[in-house]
Design a protein around this motif. Structure first.
Motif, PDB file in Angstrom:
ATOM      1  N   LEU A 152      -1.305   5.770   5.814  1.00 42.53           N
ATOM      2  CA  LEU A 152      -1.178   4.528   6.578  1.00 42.53           C
ATOM      3  C   LEU A 152      -0.914   3.336   5.668  1.00 42.53           C
ATOM      4  CD1 LEU A 152      -3.900   5.048   9.322  1.00 42.53           C
ATOM      5  CD2 LEU A 152      -1.413   5.175   9.579  1.00 42.53           C
ATOM      6  N   GLU A 153      -1.523   3.348   4.487  1.00 40.57           N
ATOM      7  CA  GLU A 153      -1.282   2.279   3.514  1.00 40.57           C
ATOM      8  C   GLU A 153       0.157   2.355   2.982  1.00 40.57           C
ATOM      9  OE1 GLU A 153      -3.116   1.604  -0.787  1.00 40.57           O
ATOM     10  OE2 GLU A 153      -4.675   1.667   0.774  1.00 40.57           O
ATOM     11  N   ASP A 156       3.198   1.254   5.354  1.00 44.77           N
ATOM     12  CA  ASP A 156       3.283  -0.164   5.679  1.00 44.77           C
ATOM     13  C   ASP A 156       4.544  -0.773   5.052  1.00 44.77           C
ATOM     14  OD1 ASP A 156       2.316  -2.520   6.869  1.00 44.77           O
ATOM     15  OD2 ASP A 156       1.449  -3.181   4.968  1.00 44.77           O
ATOM     16  N   GLY A 157       5.376  -1.374   5.870  1.00 40.15           N
ATOM     17  CA  GLY A 157       6.615  -1.971   5.388  1.00 40.15           C
ATOM     18  C   GLY A 157       7.782  -0.998   5.311  1.00 40.15           C
TER      19      GLY A 157
END
Length: 169
Positions: A152-153, A156-157
């Motif tokens: 999930l980290e 991101d983006g």
């Protein structure tokens, strides 16, 4: 399969029935000798520019022993090539032996601290299993310990599209 003319990015499973139920063979307590098998999944209409896919499967109605509902991670899969149009039944932990584009796929740790699909033995039905598929503009480089939180980290983006399939158990 899209007879509605929809070109929306979506994930489906041919084994989830018309009521949205996931058969017992995919859960920890299973159906006779058949249990804890990863279900077949298919996806359609990947966003343009998709370089890889990531999948997180959770029981979103899992109770924490201390009380609150906390999602329980059943399966984490990353670096699925966009050339792969789905995962066959029982795919978990067999990517390398299947070879081809499947060999690039990496499975992470679930909340049982094991690699691959590991569905809980549920004391009762009424749980919702969420399959969340991310279309990404890059590959994920997470080393050996791939977890839901790391995925999930890392996404991101990089998310080009997201599709959710909910099944009941």
């Amino acid at each position: 399969m899209a007879s509605d003319g929809s070109n929306e990015f979506r994930v489906v499973s041919p084994h989830i029935d018309h009521e949205g139920r996931l058969p017992r063979q995919y859960m920890g307590d299973g159906q006779g000798a058949k249990k804890n098998i990863s279900p077949p999944l298919e996806w359609y209409n990947l966003p343009e520019g998709t370089k890889s896919l990531a999948l997180i499967v959770q029981d979103i109605d899992a109770p924490d022993p201390s009380g609150p509902i906390v999602p329980w991670t059943i399966w984490v899969v990353i670096n699925i090539p966009p050339t792969v149009k789905g995962l066959p039944e029982g795919f978990s932990l067999k990517g390398e032996e299947m070879g081809g584009d499947y060999a690039a796929i990496k499975e992470g740790q679930n909340d049982m601290k094991k690699h691959g699909w590991d569905a809980p033995k549920l004391p009762s039905g009424g749980h919702r299993i969420e399959f969340k598929l991310f279309a990404l503009d890059d590959h994920l480089h997470l080393g050996n310990k791939v977890t839901k939180d790391k995925v999930l980290e890392a996404v991101d983006g990089h998310i080009l599209g997201e599709s959710v399939l909910l099944a009941k158990f």
